[in-house]
Design an enzyme around this catalytic site. Structure first.
Site, PDB file in Angstrom:
ATOM      1  CG  HIS A  29      -2.091   0.820  10.994  1.00 31.16           C
ATOM      2  ND1 HIS A  29      -1.117   1.786  11.124  1.00 31.16           N
ATOM      3  CD2 HIS A  29      -2.659   1.031   9.778  1.00 31.16           C
ATOM      4  CE1 HIS A  29      -1.108   2.546  10.032  1.00 31.16           C
ATOM      5  NE2 HIS A  29      -2.025   2.101   9.199  1.00 31.16           N
ATOM      6  CE1 TYR A  70      -6.309   1.525  10.768  1.00 35.79           C
ATOM      7  CE2 TYR A  70      -7.769   0.157   9.463  1.00 35.79           C
ATOM      8  CZ  TYR A  70      -6.589   0.859   9.602  1.00 35.79           C
ATOM      9  OH  TYR A  70      -5.691   0.885   8.567  1.00 35.79           O
ATOM     10  CG  HIS A 125      -1.813   1.082   1.454  1.00 34.86           C
ATOM     11  ND1 HIS A 125      -2.356   1.813   0.423  1.00 34.86           N
ATOM     12  CD2 HIS A 125      -2.335   1.623   2.606  1.00 34.86           C
ATOM     13  CE1 HIS A 125      -3.163   2.742   0.923  1.00 34.86           C
ATOM     14  NE2 HIS A 125      -3.159   2.651   2.241  1.00 34.86           N
ATOM     15  CG  ASP A 129      -4.365   0.676   5.695  1.00 33.45           C
ATOM     16  OD1 ASP A 129      -3.433   0.769   6.514  1.00 33.45           O
ATOM     17  OD2 ASP A 129      -4.623   1.567   4.868  1.00 33.45           O
ATOM     18  CD  GLU A 157      -3.210   6.700   4.023  1.00 29.88           C
ATOM     19  OE1 GLU A 157      -3.850   5.639   4.073  1.00 29.88           O
ATOM     20  OE2 GLU A 157      -3.641   7.774   4.511  1.00 29.88           O
TER      21      GLU A 157
HETATM   22 FE1  FEO Z   1      -4.144   3.549   4.184  1.00 27.08          FE
HETATM   23 FE2  FEO Z   1      -2.360   2.765   7.024  1.00 27.08          FE
HETATM   24  O1  FEO Z   1      -2.697   3.536   5.370  1.00 27.08           O
END
Ligand code: FEO
Length: 411
Positions: free
Chosen positions: A241, A210, A87, A182, A89
């Site tokens: 995360h 989340y 990803h 994510d 981001e």
């Molecule tokens: Fe969509 Fe943790 O970034």
């Protein structure tokens, strides 16, 4: 890049040949507008397989030196064969341009969209030839890294960005691991990296928050993608995360199924409001008690003391969303306008709504609440509550309107 610091062993072998090399962020309290009361982490992993070494994801740029140190405690960076970018981001790709110079032979792997978005992010720092050499994978493409380990790549567009993908590692001699990025994450800092080493309610609450704040508006896509991901013989989930899942995989998959289909756990209500001179608070409190007296679970959030990330989490679960605002300049109070804007983007499903508020000489707030809520498909009650200046005790009789609300909640 010349970085000097004292080397220490800071990685962790999570499973045989699978190492944690991310950064646990105990300080972050705001993640692009989302309140992170419990911190977060930017997880990255290394897999060793025979003579192959695979690095999965990077970390937020300001934590690059810790990431590098963690990797160095597991292997020599020049020996890394693959860098998988699940990803783009910047919380996962921010260190990409920095780590590249330490990886002389690594082949980079990303989804087709990932290659495009990597270049759109890092064109000023990374030579174009690097992007041209990235292996762009599509659904079902595999990477056999030997020793019984095979990666299968599954793009999961819009969970969370168009580039997002998961990497599933089947392992003949160990656990099958889903590196889910994510998906299934939590903004939660922990010194113990497994679900069963942490308080289950706490991590599920953070997973729920989340989902509500990051993924809720993508629910229809998630509902379609979950069966594909769920069909994989997953034994461990390593997200980008929070903690990794090994004991409670059925629970987190089931929770995602419930959240993505808008299933309501119980017929509960949430009251979200702000107040200028306490008149709207008086209405909120009486509405709360009228609902509470009926035994219906209800929560109350004053936006002066509560943040919208927590409020939307409860709104995702409740059947009734009740929003209140005083009229200010013929419109909404700013904190309520902000909350409604946030809620509108996240699109909670299968809800009924009620608007309330106080006003002085001209109205406007209640009308605006109804309009905002209706625009996202919330079924508003025909009635609303508007009280001029300070409510009299006789104004605060909400039996009839709550009767109507409860009836609508039960449909
Ligand atoms: Fe969509 Fe943790 O970034």
């Amino acid at each position: 890049m010349n970085i000097k610091w004292e080397k220490r062993m800071s990685s962790l072998e999570l499973l045989k040949d699978v190492y944690y090399v991310g950064y646990v962020d105990w300080e972050v309290r705001n993640f692009h507008g989302y309140s992170t009361h419990k911190g977060s982490s930017y997880n990255a992993y290394i897999v060793k397989s025979g003579d192959k070494t695979i690095l999965i994801d990077t970390v937020k740029r300001q934590y690059f030196k810790y990431y590098l140190e963690n990797i160095q405690s597991v292997c020599d960076l020049k020996d890394i064969d693959y860098l998988i970018m699940n990803h783009i981001e910047p919380d996962h790709s921010g260190s990409f341009p920095l780590v590249l110079e330490y990886l002389p032979k690594a082949e980079i792997i990303a989804s087709i969209k990932g290659v495009e978005i990597l270049e759109q992010h890092y064109h000023e720092e990374v030579d174009k030839s690097i992007f041209e050499k990235i292996r762009a994978v599509k659904n079902g493409d595999t990477l056999d890294v030997g020793n019984g380990k095979i990666f299968t790549f599954v793009p999961i567009p819009m969970i969370h960005w168009p580039d997002s993908m998961v990497s599933f590692m089947s392992d003949e001699h160990g656990k099958n691991v889903l590196f889910s990025n994510d998906a299934f994450g939590q903004h939660f800092a922990a010194s113990k990296h497994w679900d069963d080493e942490n308080n289950f309610s706490e991590i599920m609450w953070e997973a729920e928050k989340y989902y509500a704040n990051i993924l809720l508006h993508l629910s229809s896509l998630i509902a379609k993608t979950l069966p594909v991901v769920g069909a994989l013989p997953i034994e461990v989930i390593c997200p980008s995360h929070g903690v990794c899942w090994r004991k409670h995989i059925p629970e987190i998959i089931e929770a995602y199924t419930k959240w993505s289909t808008g299933e309501i756990e119980e017929n509960s209500a949430v009251i979200i409001y702000d107040s200028m001179w306490e008149s709207t608070t008086k209405i909120a409190k009486e509405l709360y008690h009228e609902i509470w007296r009926r035994g219906i679970p209800v929560k109350r959030f004053n936006l002066t003391s509560s943040d919208y990330s927590d409020a939307i989490t409860e709104a995702m679960k409740a059947k009734a969303i009740i929003i209140g605002s005083p009229t200010l300049n013929r419109g909404l109070f700013p904190s309520v306008a902000e909350y409604l804007c946030y809620q509108k983007g996240l699109k909670p499903m299968n809800k009924v709504g009620l608007a309330f508020g106080s006003y002085g000489w001209s109205r406007g707030a209640v009308r605006a609440i109804i309009s905002e809520m209706e625009s996202t498909g919330i079924a508003m009650l025909d009635d609303s509550i508007e009280i001029q200046f300070v409510p009299k005790p006789s104004d605060l009789n909400f039996k009839e309107i709550v009767d109507k609300l409860v009836k609508k909640m039960e449909v």
